[in-house]
Motif scaffolding. Structure first.
Motif, PDB file in Angstrom:
ATOM      1  N   PRO A  40       0.824  -1.216   0.000  1.00 14.45           N
ATOM      2  CA  PRO A  40       0.000   0.000   0.000  1.00 14.45           C
ATOM      3  C   PRO A  40       0.856   1.263   0.000  1.00 14.45           C
ATOM      4  N   ALA A  41       0.341   2.319  -0.589  1.00  4.59           N
ATOM      5  CA  ALA A  41       1.072   3.593  -0.689  1.00  4.59           C
ATOM      6  C   ALA A  41       1.405   4.160   0.680  1.00  4.59           C
ATOM      7  N   SER A  42       0.617   3.802   1.705  1.00  2.00           N
ATOM      8  CA  SER A  42       0.854   4.323   3.052  1.00  2.00           C
ATOM      9  C   SER A  42       2.029   3.623   3.748  1.00  2.00           C
ATOM     10  N   SER A  43       2.467   2.509   3.192  1.00  2.00           N
ATOM     11  CA  SER A  43       3.550   1.740   3.812  1.00  2.00           C
ATOM     12  C   SER A  43       4.895   2.405   3.539  1.00  2.00           C
ATOM     13  N   SER A  44       5.831   2.263   4.486  1.00  2.00           N
ATOM     14  CA  SER A  44       7.180   2.787   4.257  1.00  2.00           C
ATOM     15  C   SER A  44       8.066   1.716   3.637  1.00  2.00           C
ATOM     16  N   SER A  45       7.538   0.509   3.492  1.00  2.00           N
ATOM     17  CA  SER A  45       8.305  -0.609   2.945  1.00  2.00           C
ATOM     18  C   SER A  45       8.187  -0.640   1.422  1.00  2.00           C
ATOM     19  N   THR A  46       9.225  -1.059   0.786  1.00  2.00           N
ATOM     20  CA  THR A  46       9.202  -1.273  -0.659  1.00  2.00           C
ATOM     21  C   THR A  46       9.919  -2.576  -0.949  1.00  2.00           C
ATOM     22  N   ASP A  47      10.254  -2.819  -2.202  1.00  2.00           N
ATOM     23  CA  ASP A  47      10.846  -4.106  -2.541  1.00  2.00           C
ATOM     24  C   ASP A  47      11.832  -3.940  -3.687  1.00  2.00           C
ATOM     25  N   TRP A  48      12.776  -4.868  -3.746  1.00  2.00           N
ATOM     26  CA  TRP A  48      13.708  -4.934  -4.871  1.00  2.00           C
ATOM     27  C   TRP A  48      13.064  -5.747  -5.974  1.00  2.00           C
ATOM     28  N   LEU A  49      13.153  -5.269  -7.183  1.00  2.00           N
ATOM     29  CA  LEU A  49      12.572  -5.949  -8.332  1.00  2.00           C
ATOM     30  C   LEU A  49      13.671  -6.199  -9.354  1.00  2.00           C
ATOM     31  N   VAL A  50      13.690  -7.403  -9.936  1.00  2.00           N
ATOM     32  CA  VAL A  50      14.642  -7.696 -11.005  1.00  2.00           C
ATOM     33  C   VAL A  50      14.158  -6.960 -12.260  1.00  2.00           C
ATOM     34  N   ILE A  51      15.061  -6.226 -12.909  1.00  2.00           N
ATOM     35  CA  ILE A  51      14.707  -5.450 -14.107  1.00  2.00           C
ATOM     36  C   ILE A  51      15.646  -5.821 -15.251  1.00  2.00           C
ATOM     37  N   ASN A  52      15.304  -5.380 -16.462  1.00  2.00           N
ATOM     38  CA  ASN A  52      16.166  -5.668 -17.613  1.00  2.00           C
ATOM     39  C   ASN A  52      17.238  -4.585 -17.761  1.00  2.00           C
ATOM     40  N   GLU A  53      18.168  -4.821 -18.660  1.00  2.00           N
ATOM     41  CA  GLU A  53      19.298  -3.910 -18.844  1.00  2.00           C
ATOM     42  C   GLU A  53      18.848  -2.510 -19.251  1.00  2.00           C
ATOM     43  N   ASN A  54      17.866  -2.405 -20.142  1.00  2.00           N
ATOM     44  CA  ASN A  54      17.459  -1.084 -20.606  1.00  2.00           C
ATOM     45  C   ASN A  54      16.820  -0.268 -19.480  1.00  2.00           C
ATOM     46  N   LYS A  55      16.036  -0.913 -18.607  1.00  2.00           N
ATOM     47  CA  LYS A  55      15.470  -0.198 -17.449  1.00  2.00           C
ATOM     48  C   LYS A  55      16.590   0.286 -16.530  1.00  2.00           C
ATOM     49  N   TYR A  56      17.604  -0.549 -16.359  1.00  2.00           N
ATOM     50  CA  TYR A  56      18.753  -0.181 -15.539  1.00  2.00           C
ATOM     51  C   TYR A  56      19.435   1.061 -16.135  1.00  2.00           C
ATOM     52  N   LEU A  57      19.658   1.046 -17.456  1.00  2.00           N
ATOM     53  CA  LEU A  57      20.312   2.175 -18.126  1.00  2.00           C
ATOM     54  C   LEU A  57      19.436   3.431 -18.089  1.00  2.00           C
ATOM     55  N   ASN A  58      18.113   3.273 -18.213  1.00  2.00           N
ATOM     56  CA  ASN A  58      17.210   4.425 -18.096  1.00  2.00           C
ATOM     57  C   ASN A  58      17.338   5.070 -16.720  1.00  2.00           C
ATOM     58  N   ALA A  59      17.477   4.240 -15.693  1.00  2.00           N
ATOM     59  CA  ALA A  59      17.621   4.775 -14.333  1.00  2.00           C
ATOM     60  C   ALA A  59      18.948   5.500 -14.188  1.00  2.00           C
ATOM     61  N   LYS A  60      20.001   4.984 -14.813  1.00  2.00           N
ATOM     62  CA  LYS A  60      21.325   5.592 -14.713  1.00  2.00           C
ATOM     63  C   LYS A  60      21.458   6.859 -15.559  1.00  2.00           C
ATOM     64  N   PHE A  61      20.955   6.805 -16.791  1.00  2.00           N
ATOM     65  CA  PHE A  61      21.176   7.890 -17.754  1.00  2.00           C
ATOM     66  C   PHE A  61      19.973   8.802 -17.944  1.00  2.00           C
ATOM     67  N   GLY A  62      18.808   8.385 -17.544  1.00  2.00           N
ATOM     68  CA  GLY A  62      17.572   9.073 -17.889  1.00  2.00           C
ATOM     69  C   GLY A  62      16.925   8.326 -19.044  1.00  2.00           C
ATOM     70  N   TYR A  63      15.624   8.501 -19.207  1.00  2.00           N
ATOM     71  CA  TYR A  63      14.920   7.752 -20.241  1.00  2.00           C
ATOM     72  C   TYR A  63      15.390   8.148 -21.632  1.00  2.00           C
ATOM     73  N   CYS A  64      15.547   7.154 -22.459  1.00  2.00           N
ATOM     74  CA  CYS A  64      15.850   7.354 -23.872  1.00  2.00           C
ATOM     75  C   CYS A  64      14.497   7.459 -24.564  1.00  2.00           C
ATOM     76  N   ASP A  65      14.105   8.653 -24.950  1.00  2.00           N
ATOM     77  CA  ASP A  65      12.793   8.831 -25.552  1.00  2.00           C
ATOM     78  C   ASP A  65      12.818   9.910 -26.631  1.00  2.00           C
ATOM     79  N   THR A  66      11.696  10.099 -27.279  1.00  2.00           N
ATOM     80  CA  THR A  66      11.621  11.038 -28.394  1.00  2.00           C
ATOM     81  C   THR A  66      11.779  12.483 -27.950  1.00  2.00           C
ATOM     82  N   ASP A  67      11.492  12.773 -26.683  1.00  2.00           N
ATOM     83  CA  ASP A  67      11.679  14.147 -26.206  1.00  2.00           C
ATOM     84  C   ASP A  67      13.168  14.508 -26.200  1.00  2.00           C
TER      85      ASP A  67
END
Length: 152
Positions: A40-67
């Protein structure tokens, strides 16, 4: 594997920006509680999620998009150490027919070697280096623009 033991506890406070990490042969993202399934949004807990390489790079560099547009200059190329422990170079590449607004971070090592960016603005351009001719082409399997060796 217990991600919290290796990566630390993933909490709402930790996840001010996208918090990503590499452990072994996987990429992980610390999700904010509003994004984590079943938390729930009210919780202070979150979780680690396995992601793909492109999501990892988007987090590091910013989204690669048309803008942002495709990478236009060698100086716009980004480097990051990946799960193989090696540093790799990436450029933002956009599909020929952009539908959803997002591009993809793709290998830019050939662009660096040729000192010329391949993007949709110079499709079909050629560069010859050490008797090998490269063509800037839209690669169907990657759906992005990359230098390929000419079959001429």
């Amino acid at each position: 594997m217990d991600e919290d033991a290796t990566l630390g506890i993933c909490t709402r406070n930790r996840s001010k920006e996208k918090d990503v990490a590499i452990v072994g042969d996987a990429y992980y993202e610390c999700l904010s509680n509003g994004n984590a399934e079943g938390i729930p949004a009210s919780s202070s807990s979150t979780d680690w999620l396995v992601i793909n390489e492109n999501k990892y790079l988007n987090a590091k560099f910013g989204y690669c998009d048309t803008d942002r547009g495709d990478t236009k200059n060698i100086a716009d190329i980004k480097s990051e150490t990946l799960k193989d422990g090696e540093s790799h170079s990436f450029k933002c590449s956009i599909a020929k027919e952009v539908g959803n607004g997002y591009g993809k971070w793709v290998d830019a090592s050939t662009d660096i070697a040729l000192d010329k960016i391949c993007n949709r603005d110079n499709e079909d351009a050629t560069v010859t280096k050490e008797s090998v001719t490269y063509v800037c082409a839209y690669k169907d399997e990657s759906s992005m623009y990359q230098w390929i060796t000419s079959e001429l």
